[in-house]
Design a protein around this motif. Structure first.
Motif, PDB file in Angstrom:
ATOM      1  N   PHE A  90       0.833  -1.199   0.000  1.00 17.16           N
ATOM      2  CA  PHE A  90       0.000   0.000   0.000  1.00 17.16           C
ATOM      3  C   PHE A  90       0.866   1.246   0.000  1.00 17.16           C
ATOM      4  O   PHE A  90       1.840   1.347   0.743  1.00 17.16           O
ATOM      5  CB  PHE A  90      -0.906   0.046   1.240  1.00 17.16           C
ATOM      6  N   GLY A 104      -3.783   4.248  -0.862  1.00 16.61           N
ATOM      7  CA  GLY A 104      -4.149   3.796  -2.186  1.00 16.61           C
ATOM      8  C   GLY A 104      -4.850   2.447  -2.113  1.00 16.61           C
ATOM      9  O   GLY A 104      -4.971   1.865  -1.034  1.00 16.61           O
ATOM     10  N   PRO A 105      -5.275   1.924  -3.247  1.00 18.37           N
ATOM     11  CA  PRO A 105      -6.046   0.675  -3.279  1.00 18.37           C
ATOM     12  C   PRO A 105      -5.201  -0.582  -3.088  1.00 18.37           C
ATOM     13  O   PRO A 105      -5.742  -1.655  -2.887  1.00 18.37           O
ATOM     14  CB  PRO A 105      -6.679   0.689  -4.668  1.00 18.37           C
TER      15      PRO A 105
ATOM     16  N   TYR B  36      -9.250   2.987  10.992  1.00 19.50           N
ATOM     17  CA  TYR B  36      -9.380   2.773   9.559  1.00 19.50           C
ATOM     18  C   TYR B  36     -10.190   1.502   9.332  1.00 19.50           C
ATOM     19  O   TYR B  36     -10.132   0.560  10.124  1.00 19.50           O
ATOM     20  CB  TYR B  36      -8.012   2.605   8.903  1.00 19.50           C
ATOM     21  N   GLN B  38     -10.957  -1.506   6.316  1.00 20.36           N
ATOM     22  CA  GLN B  38     -10.507  -2.092   5.056  1.00 20.36           C
ATOM     23  C   GLN B  38     -11.528  -3.120   4.610  1.00 20.36           C
ATOM     24  O   GLN B  38     -11.683  -4.177   5.222  1.00 20.36           O
ATOM     25  CB  GLN B  38      -9.126  -2.744   5.218  1.00 20.36           C
ATOM     26  N   ASN B  41     -10.296  -6.659  -0.433  1.00 18.41           N
ATOM     27  CA  ASN B  41      -9.584  -6.280  -1.658  1.00 18.41           C
ATOM     28  C   ASN B  41      -9.578  -4.778  -1.919  1.00 18.41           C
ATOM     29  O   ASN B  41      -9.535  -4.344  -3.078  1.00 18.41           O
ATOM     30  CB  ASN B  41     -10.200  -7.006  -2.868  1.00 18.41           C
ATOM     31  N   GLN B  42      -9.627  -4.007  -0.861  1.00 13.39           N
ATOM     32  CA  GLN B  42      -9.560  -2.563  -0.999  1.00 13.39           C
ATOM     33  C   GLN B  42      -8.488  -1.979  -0.081  1.00 13.39           C
ATOM     34  O   GLN B  42      -7.916  -2.683   0.754  1.00 13.39           O
ATOM     35  CB  GLN B  42     -10.916  -1.927  -0.686  1.00 13.39           C
ATOM     36  N   GLY B  43      -8.228  -0.709  -0.263  1.00 13.79           N
ATOM     37  CA  GLY B  43      -7.289  -0.009   0.603  1.00 13.79           C
ATOM     38  C   GLY B  43      -7.941   0.397   1.907  1.00 13.79           C
ATOM     39  O   GLY B  43      -9.109   0.102   2.153  1.00 13.79           O
ATOM     40  N   LEU B  44      -7.185   1.061   2.753  1.00 15.69           N
ATOM     41  CA  LEU B  44      -7.697   1.496   4.041  1.00 15.69           C
ATOM     42  C   LEU B  44      -8.392   2.844   3.894  1.00 15.69           C
ATOM     43  O   LEU B  44      -7.895   3.756   3.253  1.00 15.69           O
ATOM     44  CB  LEU B  44      -6.551   1.633   5.057  1.00 15.69           C
ATOM     45  N   PHE B  90      -8.734  -1.293  11.663  1.00 14.98           N
ATOM     46  CA  PHE B  90      -7.406  -1.040  12.204  1.00 14.98           C
ATOM     47  C   PHE B  90      -7.413   0.217  13.055  1.00 14.98           C
ATOM     48  O   PHE B  90      -7.903   1.262  12.622  1.00 14.98           O
ATOM     49  CB  PHE B  90      -6.374  -0.864  11.089  1.00 14.98           C
TER      50      PHE B  90
END
Lengths: 112, 114
Positions: A90, A104-105, B36, B38, B41-44, B90
Protein backbone atom coordinates in the motif's frame (compact mmCIF):
# COMPACT_ATOMS: atom_id res chain seq x y z
CA UNK A 1 -10.55 12.15 -9.18
CA UNK A 2 -8.69 9.31 -7.46
CA UNK A 3 -6.74 10.64 -4.47
CA UNK A 4 -4.00 8.02 -4.16
CA UNK A 5 -3.54 5.65 -7.07
CA UNK A 6 -1.25 2.68 -7.54
CA UNK A 7 -0.28 0.68 -10.57
CA UNK A 8 -0.49 -2.15 -11.16
CA UNK A 9 -3.29 -3.50 -8.99
CA UNK A 10 -2.11 -7.08 -9.45
CA UNK A 11 1.39 -8.28 -10.17
CA UNK A 12 2.29 -11.93 -10.67
CA UNK A 13 5.91 -12.72 -11.32
CA UNK A 14 8.56 -15.37 -10.84
CA UNK A 15 11.29 -15.56 -8.27
CA UNK A 16 14.40 -13.67 -9.22
CA UNK A 17 12.63 -11.08 -11.36
CA UNK A 18 12.76 -7.32 -10.81
CA UNK A 19 9.53 -5.35 -10.66
CA UNK A 20 8.29 -1.85 -9.88
CA UNK A 21 5.13 -0.46 -8.34
CA UNK A 22 4.10 3.13 -8.94
CA UNK A 23 2.14 5.47 -6.71
CA UNK A 24 0.71 8.90 -7.38
CA UNK A 25 -1.31 11.25 -5.19
CA UNK A 26 -3.23 14.35 -6.24
CA UNK A 27 -4.02 15.60 -2.74
CA UNK A 28 -1.20 18.12 -2.57
CA UNK A 29 0.42 16.16 0.25
CA UNK A 30 4.13 16.39 0.96
CA UNK A 31 4.72 12.99 2.57
CA UNK A 32 4.30 9.55 1.04
CA UNK A 33 4.70 6.04 2.42
CA UNK A 34 5.00 2.42 1.45
CA UNK A 35 3.46 -0.25 3.62
CA UNK A 36 3.51 -4.04 3.34
CA UNK A 37 0.46 -6.01 4.43
CA UNK A 38 1.08 -9.70 4.94
CA UNK A 39 -1.35 -12.59 4.71
CA UNK A 40 -2.43 -12.03 8.33
CA UNK A 41 -3.36 -8.43 7.48
CA UNK A 42 -0.50 -7.02 9.54
CA UNK A 43 0.59 -3.61 8.24
CA UNK A 44 4.26 -2.75 8.35
CA UNK A 45 5.70 0.55 7.27
CA UNK A 46 8.62 0.26 4.91
CA UNK A 47 9.55 3.75 3.79
CA UNK A 48 8.46 7.34 4.04
CA UNK A 49 9.43 10.34 1.98
CA UNK A 50 8.85 13.96 2.89
CA UNK A 51 9.38 16.46 0.09
CA UNK A 52 11.34 13.84 -1.84
CA UNK A 53 13.63 13.11 1.11
CA UNK A 54 13.74 9.70 2.75
CA UNK A 55 12.68 10.10 6.39
CA UNK A 56 11.64 6.61 7.43
CA UNK A 57 13.60 3.57 6.34
CA UNK A 58 12.55 0.56 8.35
CA UNK A 59 14.43 -2.72 8.41
CA UNK A 60 13.73 -3.81 4.88
CA UNK A 61 15.97 -5.89 2.60
CA UNK A 62 18.06 -3.67 0.37
CA UNK A 63 16.43 -5.39 -2.58
CA UNK A 64 13.66 -2.84 -2.00
CA UNK A 65 14.48 0.62 -3.25
CA UNK A 66 12.04 3.51 -3.14
CA UNK A 67 12.30 6.51 -5.36
CA UNK A 68 10.42 9.79 -5.21
CA UNK A 69 10.83 11.88 -8.35
CA UNK A 70 8.58 14.59 -6.95
CA UNK A 71 6.21 15.14 -4.03
CA UNK A 72 3.30 13.56 -5.86
CA UNK A 73 5.00 10.30 -6.81
CA UNK A 74 6.63 7.48 -4.91
CA UNK A 75 7.75 4.32 -6.66
CA UNK A 76 8.97 1.05 -5.22
CA UNK A 77 11.45 -1.11 -7.09
CA UNK A 78 12.10 -4.65 -5.95
CA UNK A 79 15.08 -6.64 -7.15
CA UNK A 80 15.52 -10.39 -7.13
CA UNK A 81 12.00 -11.12 -5.95
CA UNK A 82 11.55 -13.88 -3.37
CA UNK A 83 8.53 -15.93 -2.34
CA UNK A 84 8.36 -14.04 0.95
CA UNK A 85 7.82 -10.79 -0.91
CA UNK A 86 4.31 -11.91 -1.79
CA UNK A 87 1.98 -9.46 -0.06
CA UNK A 88 -0.20 -6.46 -0.66
CA UNK A 89 1.76 -3.22 -0.90
CA UNK A 90 0.00 0.00 0.00
CA UNK A 91 1.01 3.50 -0.80
CA UNK A 92 -0.22 6.31 1.45
CA UNK A 93 0.18 10.05 1.70
CA UNK A 94 -0.25 12.77 4.29
CA UNK A 95 0.34 16.44 4.85
CA UNK A 96 2.91 17.37 7.47
CA UNK A 97 1.20 18.35 10.70
CA UNK A 98 -2.14 16.82 9.71
CA UNK A 99 -1.30 13.28 10.84
CA UNK A 100 -3.98 11.32 9.01
CA UNK A 101 -2.82 9.20 6.11
CA UNK A 102 -4.73 8.43 2.93
CA UNK A 103 -4.21 5.07 1.34
CA UNK A 104 -4.15 3.80 -2.19
CA UNK A 105 -6.05 0.68 -3.28
CA UNK A 106 -3.02 -1.58 -2.93
CA UNK A 107 -0.93 -3.74 -5.24
CA UNK A 108 -1.21 -7.47 -4.71
CA UNK A 109 2.18 -8.98 -5.51
CA UNK A 110 2.40 -12.73 -6.00
CA UNK A 111 5.80 -14.31 -6.46
CA UNK A 112 5.79 -17.86 -7.81
CA UNK B 1 8.02 3.77 20.52
CA UNK B 2 4.30 3.39 20.45
CA UNK B 3 2.42 0.16 20.60
CA UNK B 4 -1.20 -0.42 19.67
CA UNK B 5 -3.18 -3.39 20.92
CA UNK B 6 -6.46 -4.48 19.43
CA UNK B 7 -8.15 -7.05 21.63
CA UNK B 8 -9.87 -9.71 19.61
CA UNK B 9 -8.62 -10.45 16.14
CA UNK B 10 -12.11 -11.63 15.19
CA UNK B 11 -15.41 -10.22 16.40
CA UNK B 12 -18.84 -11.49 15.39
CA UNK B 13 -22.07 -9.62 16.00
CA UNK B 14 -25.64 -10.09 14.87
CA UNK B 15 -27.15 -7.61 12.48
CA UNK B 16 -28.66 -4.79 14.53
CA UNK B 17 -26.48 -5.48 17.57
CA UNK B 18 -23.92 -3.19 19.13
CA UNK B 19 -20.45 -3.19 17.62
CA UNK B 20 -17.53 -2.72 20.03
CA UNK B 21 -13.97 -2.98 18.80
CA UNK B 22 -11.27 -2.40 21.37
CA UNK B 23 -8.04 -0.47 21.00
CA UNK B 24 -5.43 0.35 23.62
CA UNK B 25 -2.23 2.24 23.02
CA UNK B 26 0.92 3.09 24.87
CA UNK B 27 2.22 6.58 24.62
CA UNK B 28 4.24 8.96 26.73
CA UNK B 29 2.88 11.96 24.87
CA UNK B 30 -0.63 12.91 23.83
CA UNK B 31 -1.33 10.79 20.80
CA UNK B 32 -3.29 11.27 17.67
CA UNK B 33 -5.64 8.33 17.26
CA UNK B 34 -7.34 6.86 14.22
CA UNK B 35 -9.61 4.08 13.10
CA UNK B 36 -9.38 2.77 9.56
CA UNK B 37 -11.62 0.27 7.79
CA UNK B 38 -10.51 -2.09 5.06
CA UNK B 39 -13.15 -3.77 2.94
CA UNK B 40 -12.14 -6.93 1.06
CA UNK B 41 -9.58 -6.28 -1.66
CA UNK B 42 -9.56 -2.56 -1.00
CA UNK B 43 -7.29 -0.01 0.60
CA UNK B 44 -7.70 1.50 4.04
CA UNK B 45 -10.33 4.17 4.50
CA UNK B 46 -10.26 6.64 7.36
CA UNK B 47 -13.28 6.11 9.64
CA UNK B 48 -12.56 8.73 12.27
CA UNK B 49 -9.77 10.47 14.12
CA UNK B 50 -9.00 12.08 17.45
CA UNK B 51 -6.52 14.93 17.57
CA UNK B 52 -7.53 17.34 20.32
CA UNK B 53 -10.70 18.62 21.91
CA UNK B 54 -13.84 16.57 22.37
CA UNK B 55 -13.00 13.03 23.41
CA UNK B 56 -16.02 11.49 21.69
CA UNK B 57 -15.51 11.62 17.97
CA UNK B 58 -17.97 10.69 15.29
CA UNK B 59 -17.00 9.19 12.01
CA UNK B 60 -18.52 7.90 8.84
CA UNK B 61 -21.14 5.16 8.58
CA UNK B 62 -22.46 5.74 12.11
CA UNK B 63 -19.25 4.82 13.92
CA UNK B 64 -17.86 6.71 16.86
CA UNK B 65 -14.96 6.34 19.27
CA UNK B 66 -14.09 7.73 22.65
CA UNK B 67 -10.62 8.72 23.75
CA UNK B 68 -10.06 7.80 27.40
CA UNK B 69 -6.70 9.04 28.53
CA UNK B 70 -6.87 7.35 31.93
CA UNK B 71 -7.44 3.99 30.26
CA UNK B 72 -5.20 4.71 27.24
CA UNK B 73 -8.06 3.45 25.10
CA UNK B 74 -9.82 4.44 21.91
CA UNK B 75 -12.60 1.91 21.45
CA UNK B 76 -14.78 1.98 18.34
CA UNK B 77 -18.53 1.55 18.59
CA UNK B 78 -21.62 1.50 16.44
CA UNK B 79 -25.07 1.12 17.98
CA UNK B 80 -26.50 -1.14 15.30
CA UNK B 81 -24.46 -3.35 13.02
CA UNK B 82 -25.26 -3.58 9.35
CA UNK B 83 -24.21 -6.32 6.98
CA UNK B 84 -22.12 -3.80 5.07
CA UNK B 85 -19.97 -3.21 8.18
CA UNK B 86 -18.24 -6.56 7.71
CA UNK B 87 -14.60 -5.64 7.17
CA UNK B 88 -11.18 -5.41 8.79
CA UNK B 89 -10.74 -2.55 11.24
CA UNK B 90 -7.41 -1.04 12.20
CA UNK B 91 -6.59 1.25 15.08
CA UNK B 92 -3.60 3.54 14.58
CA UNK B 93 -1.61 6.04 16.58
CA UNK B 94 0.69 8.76 15.40
CA UNK B 95 3.02 10.96 17.34
CA UNK B 96 5.50 13.65 16.69
CA UNK B 97 5.02 17.11 15.35
CA UNK B 98 4.81 15.99 11.76
CA UNK B 99 2.78 12.84 12.41
CA UNK B 100 4.86 10.93 9.94
CA UNK B 101 5.30 7.89 12.14
CA UNK B 102 2.16 5.76 12.26
CA UNK B 103 1.74 2.69 14.43
CA UNK B 104 -1.02 0.26 13.46
CA UNK B 105 -2.72 -2.37 15.54
CA UNK B 106 -2.95 -5.89 14.21
CA UNK B 107 -6.52 -5.42 13.05
CA UNK B 108 -9.92 -6.83 14.00
CA UNK B 109 -12.01 -8.71 11.51
CA UNK B 110 -15.70 -7.92 12.01
CA UNK B 111 -18.30 -10.45 10.91
CA UNK B 112 -21.96 -9.50 10.87
CA UNK B 113 -24.38 -12.40 11.19
CA UNK B 114 -27.77 -11.98 9.51
Amino acid sequence: DTAVSQTPKYLVTQMGNDKSIKCEQNLGHDTMYWYKQDSKKFLKIMFSYNNKELIINETVPNRFSPKSPDKAHLNLHINSLELGDSAVYFCASSLSGKHEQYFGPGTRLTVT
Amino acid sequence: AQSVTQLGSHVSVSEGALVLLRCNYSSSVPPYLFWYVQYPNQGLQLLLKYTTGATLVKGINGFEAEFKKSETSFHLTKPSAHMSDAAEYFCAVSEGSTGNQFYFGTGTSLTVIP
